[in-house]
Motif scaffolding. Structure first.
Motif, PDB file in Angstrom:
ATOM      1  N   PRO A 279      -5.482  -2.810 -13.358  1.00 51.64           N
ATOM      2  CA  PRO A 279      -6.916  -2.737 -13.670  1.00 51.64           C
ATOM      3  C   PRO A 279      -7.591  -1.571 -12.952  1.00 51.64           C
ATOM      4  N   THR A 280      -8.689  -1.119 -13.509  1.00 50.90           N
ATOM      5  CA  THR A 280      -9.410   0.020 -12.933  1.00 50.90           C
ATOM      6  C   THR A 280      -9.903  -0.275 -11.521  1.00 50.90           C
ATOM      7  N   ALA A 281     -10.281  -1.534 -11.264  1.00 48.58           N
ATOM      8  CA  ALA A 281     -10.814  -1.878  -9.950  1.00 48.58           C
ATOM      9  C   ALA A 281      -9.749  -1.817  -8.860  1.00 48.58           C
ATOM     10  N   ALA A 282      -8.469  -1.923  -9.222  1.00 51.04           N
ATOM     11  CA  ALA A 282      -7.381  -1.904  -8.227  1.00 51.04           C
ATOM     12  C   ALA A 282      -7.028  -0.463  -7.889  1.00 51.04           C
ATOM     13  N   ARG A 283      -7.939   0.247  -7.250  1.00 53.49           N
ATOM     14  CA  ARG A 283      -7.757   1.674  -6.980  1.00 53.49           C
ATOM     15  C   ARG A 283      -6.616   1.926  -6.000  1.00 53.49           C
ATOM     16  N   GLY A 284      -6.539   1.133  -4.940  1.00 55.11           N
ATOM     17  CA  GLY A 284      -5.485   1.337  -3.955  1.00 55.11           C
ATOM     18  C   GLY A 284      -4.098   1.162  -4.551  1.00 55.11           C
ATOM     19  N   PHE A 285      -3.935   0.157  -5.391  1.00 52.81           N
ATOM     20  CA  PHE A 285      -2.639  -0.064  -6.040  1.00 52.81           C
ATOM     21  C   PHE A 285      -2.294   1.095  -6.955  1.00 52.81           C
ATOM     22  N   ARG A 286      -3.257   1.584  -7.711  1.00 54.39           N
ATOM     23  CA  ARG A 286      -3.002   2.694  -8.633  1.00 54.39           C
ATOM     24  C   ARG A 286      -2.684   3.975  -7.868  1.00 54.39           C
ATOM     25  N   ASN A 290       0.766   6.118  -8.293  1.00 59.34           N
ATOM     26  CA  ASN A 290       0.747   7.550  -8.616  1.00 59.34           C
ATOM     27  C   ASN A 290       1.494   8.374  -7.576  1.00 59.34           C
ATOM     28  N   LYS A 291       1.408   8.013  -6.302  1.00 59.32           N
ATOM     29  CA  LYS A 291       2.136   8.749  -5.262  1.00 59.32           C
ATOM     30  C   LYS A 291       3.639   8.695  -5.514  1.00 59.32           C
ATOM     31  N   TRP A 292       4.149   7.497  -5.771  1.00 60.59           N
ATOM     32  CA  TRP A 292       5.576   7.361  -6.012  1.00 60.59           C
ATOM     33  C   TRP A 292       5.977   8.012  -7.333  1.00 60.59           C
ATOM     34  N   ALA A 293       5.123   7.876  -8.354  1.00 60.07           N
ATOM     35  CA  ALA A 293       5.445   8.477  -9.653  1.00 60.07           C
ATOM     36  C   ALA A 293       5.495  10.004  -9.557  1.00 60.07           C
ATOM     37  N   ILE A 294       4.599  10.598  -8.768  1.00 63.22           N
ATOM     38  CA  ILE A 294       4.602  12.056  -8.586  1.00 63.22           C
ATOM     39  C   ILE A 294       5.909  12.512  -7.947  1.00 63.22           C
ATOM     40  N   LEU A 295       6.333  11.812  -6.898  1.00 68.46           N
ATOM     41  CA  LEU A 295       7.575  12.195  -6.220  1.00 68.46           C
ATOM     42  C   LEU A 295       8.788  12.025  -7.138  1.00 68.46           C
ATOM     43  N   VAL A 296       8.798  10.946  -7.927  1.00 63.71           N
ATOM     44  CA  VAL A 296       9.920  10.723  -8.833  1.00 63.71           C
ATOM     45  C   VAL A 296       9.980  11.828  -9.885  1.00 63.71           C
ATOM     46  N   GLU A 305       1.054  16.992 -14.342  1.00 70.60           N
ATOM     47  CA  GLU A 305      -0.130  17.716 -14.784  1.00 70.60           C
ATOM     48  C   GLU A 305      -1.215  17.669 -13.713  1.00 70.60           C
ATOM     49  N   ARG A 306      -2.090  18.658 -13.753  1.00 74.07           N
ATOM     50  CA  ARG A 306      -3.166  18.739 -12.754  1.00 74.07           C
ATOM     51  C   ARG A 306      -4.117  17.547 -12.867  1.00 74.07           C
ATOM     52  N   THR A 307      -4.262  17.021 -14.094  1.00 73.89           N
ATOM     53  CA  THR A 307      -5.188  15.891 -14.286  1.00 73.89           C
ATOM     54  C   THR A 307      -4.751  14.656 -13.506  1.00 73.89           C
ATOM     55  N   VAL A 308      -3.457  14.537 -13.212  1.00 75.00           N
ATOM     56  CA  VAL A 308      -2.970  13.382 -12.447  1.00 75.00           C
ATOM     57  C   VAL A 308      -3.620  13.348 -11.064  1.00 75.00           C
ATOM     58  N   GLY A 313     -11.763   8.969  -7.976  1.00 72.97           N
ATOM     59  CA  GLY A 313     -11.521   8.160  -6.791  1.00 72.97           C
ATOM     60  C   GLY A 313     -10.172   8.363  -6.135  1.00 72.97           C
ATOM     61  N   MET A 314      -9.323   9.247  -6.686  1.00 76.38           N
ATOM     62  CA  MET A 314      -7.981   9.436  -6.129  1.00 76.38           C
ATOM     63  C   MET A 314      -7.744  10.840  -5.583  1.00 76.38           C
ATOM     64  N   LYS A 315      -8.695  11.728  -5.771  1.00 70.76           N
ATOM     65  CA  LYS A 315      -8.461  13.136  -5.431  1.00 70.76           C
ATOM     66  C   LYS A 315      -8.114  13.311  -3.959  1.00 70.76           C
ATOM     67  N   ALA A 316      -8.866  12.686  -3.066  1.00 68.57           N
ATOM     68  CA  ALA A 316      -8.622  12.854  -1.631  1.00 68.57           C
ATOM     69  C   ALA A 316      -7.277  12.262  -1.229  1.00 68.57           C
ATOM     70  N   ALA A 317      -6.946  11.089  -1.775  1.00 69.77           N
ATOM     71  CA  ALA A 317      -5.698  10.428  -1.394  1.00 69.77           C
ATOM     72  C   ALA A 317      -4.472  11.185  -1.895  1.00 69.77           C
ATOM     73  N   LEU A 318      -4.605  11.884  -3.035  1.00 69.33           N
ATOM     74  CA  LEU A 318      -3.468  12.587  -3.626  1.00 69.33           C
ATOM     75  C   LEU A 318      -3.392  14.060  -3.227  1.00 69.33           C
ATOM     76  N   THR A 319      -4.300  14.522  -2.354  1.00 70.31           N
ATOM     77  CA  THR A 319      -4.291  15.930  -1.945  1.00 70.31           C
ATOM     78  C   THR A 319      -2.968  16.359  -1.301  1.00 70.31           C
ATOM     79  N   PRO A 320      -2.374  15.571  -0.365  1.00 69.15           N
ATOM     80  CA  PRO A 320      -1.081  15.999   0.201  1.00 69.15           C
ATOM     81  C   PRO A 320       0.000  16.167  -0.869  1.00 69.15           C
ATOM     82  N   TYR A 321      -0.012  15.305  -1.870  1.00 70.79           N
ATOM     83  CA  TYR A 321       1.002  15.369  -2.918  1.00 70.79           C
ATOM     84  C   TYR A 321       0.715  16.514  -3.895  1.00 70.79           C
TER      85      TYR A 321
END
Length: 496
Positions: A279-286, A290-296, A305-308, A313-321
């Motif tokens: 669900p959209t509200a489960a931001r932490g789970f998503r 996405n972190k694991w999917a990016i590495l895989v 893709e850059r849109t990932v 709400g995920m831009k800051a968390a996914l910056t290292p990746y």
């Protein structure tokens, strides 16, 4: 006289407005938290007497929406209302609540609502009281008392075999594991969870089975016991998923297991499916998906893709990746090392450090592919310099890396061992190969799979083709659907 007429005309609207104000409907009375809890208990009682599980599910949703308003006096008053003072549950739960510290209970200031009474002795009411107290204690960070409450509730559940308790039991299992995770004692309850899973299987409690299976997988993965997690998952009974939240968790854990076992294609499919279904509200789970999917995807040689990385709400968390992906895309080993050192603490917290180590080979392969496209012929020494291989046997390492890349099909070239050259072959027309066909085939398979999943997810009321729905049942169904839509976001946010 004219002034008197004007005064009468102006006074007339006020006289007309007075009855209108009197006829206006009074605002609906605002129920206190205790009154809400009593009404939820009546819903649980109705579900127990009529053996309708959907009523129990509705009670759980209403409780989740109410949890932010719970106070110790409200919960204590509800226990006195729902449980007999001489009952074992009342004796166990009452001492766990914090003493009143002068905070006043939420009292109705509006007109008194209809009195609610319930039947004592129902197991569903007793288990609901355990669940309510456990939620309250966890929210107020009373973890020692919460562990005692959770242990008591599990001991009580072992003596029950009622399908109307299954929904409440699945929530209790989740909070039982959660409170032990908060106190770093997950290993202590692994045997208990295995016993509960065996009991749920024997009782044909499918919701309890999928909940406990996910809790066991989480328990094993917490201690990096991936082999044991895979053995349990492969031997556990399989059935159609009953809860979307539990199915998403299962896909996420399955994706992590497949990643560690080097089955990247299956892992990618599971992780992306979990991220889509969440669900959209489960931001932490998503974000975790996405972190694991990016590495895989990087390990598979794909560039996300850059849109990932720019999702809301995920831009800051996914910056290292994102920076890691740029390093892999460029194929620069020095940049890759710098990113790995810069965000080392983040990768350690995400428990993805071992996957970052695996990516080093992909960085070298990407750089080698770029060199192969740019040069028709290049020496092995120059390849070692461009790849920044800083070992004593850099040329020999470069030769073995090129040979492995040629064998795997990453580059189309030959090695001239006598002269120490790598000769690249001309790039042919990609449309003369089977690559476009494979790409279209994967897209069509994805769309067909999505269509089949949507058809399976359709839900219809039971026996809708046999009996006509009465007006009263239709009103009740519409009311429940409105409540479900209202509380869905809060419930999903709490679940994840």
């Amino acid at each position: 006289m004219p002034e008197d007429v004007e005064m009468n005309d102006s006074a007339q609207p006020a006289a007309v407005a007075a009855p209108a104000a009197a006829d206006a409907p009074a605002p609906a009375p605002v129920l206190s938290t205790l009154q809400h809890l009593k009404e939820i208990a009546s819903v649980v009682e109705a579900g127990s007497l009529t053996k309708e599980v959907r009523r129990i599910s509705r009670a759980v949703r209403l409780t989740v929406a109410l949890r932010r308003r719970l106070a110790a006096p409200d919960v204590a008053a509800f226990l006195a209302f729902a449980l007999p003072p001489s009952s074992e549950a009342f004796t166990r739960l009452s001492p766990l609540l914090p003493k009143e510290d002068g905070s006043e209970m939420d009292v109705d200031t509006a007109a008194p609502a209809a009195q609610v009474s319930i039947k004592h002795g129902l197991p569903e009411i007793e288990i609901y009281c355990y669940l309510l107290v456990l939620i309250f204690l966890i929210d107020h960070k009373k973890y020692d008392e919460a562990k005692a409450c959770a242990n008591s509730s599990i001991a009580r559940l072992k003596n029950l075999n009622r399908r109307t308790v299954d929904v409440l039991a699945s929530r209790l299992y989740s909070y039982y594991s959660y409170v032990h995770e908060l106190t770093n004692s997950l290993a202590e309850i692994r045997g208990t969870l295995l016993g509960l899973h065996r009991m749920a299987t024997l009782h044909h409690d499918e919701l309890g089975q999928e909940t406990l299976l996910n809790l066991l997988l989480r328990n094993y993965l917490h201690y990096n016991l991936y082999d044991q997690a895979e053995k349990l998952r492969s031997k556990a009974p399989r059935f159609e998923a009953h809860s979307n939240q539990q199915f998403c968790r299962y896909l996420f854990y399955l994706g992590k297991i497949r990643t560690i076992q080097l089955e990247y294609t299956d892992a990618k499919e599971s992780l992306l499916q979990a991220a889509r279904k969440a669900p959209t509200a489960a931001r932490g789970f998503r974000i975790q998906c996405n972190k694991w999917a990016i590495l895989v995807r990087l390990l598979l040689g794909e560039i996300p893709e850059r849109t990932v990385f720019m999702q809301k709400g995920m831009k800051a968390a996914l910056t290292p990746y994102f920076e890691l992906t740029n390093a892999v895309r460029v194929g620069d080993l020095e940049v890759f090392r710098a990113v790995a050192e810069k965000f080392g603490s983040t990768f350690s917290a995400d428990r993805t450090s071992n996957l970052i180590v695996r990516l080093r080979h992909n960085v070298i392969r990407t750089g080698l592919r770029n060199i192969s496209i740019s040069y028709s012929r290049i020496s092995l020494a120059d390849i070692a310099k461009k790849l920044r291989l800083d070992t004593k046997t850099a040329v020999a390492d470069a030769e073995s890396i090129v040979a492995k890349a040629i064998r795997d099909g990453a580059i189309d070239a030959t090695i001239d061992h006598a002269n120490g050259w790598v000769v690249s072959k001309e790039t042919g027309d990609v449309y003369s190969t089977n690559e476009p066909q494979a790409a279209f085939n994967s897209r069509i398979a994805f769309c067909l799979n999505m269509h089949n999943e949507a058809v399976k997810a359709l839900r219809f009321p039971p026996n809708s083709h046999k009996e006509k729905e009465s007006a009263e049942k239709r009103r009740e169904r519409l009311q429940q659907e409105e409540e479900l839509a209202k509380h869905m976001a809060e419930e999903e946010d709490d679940d994840f």
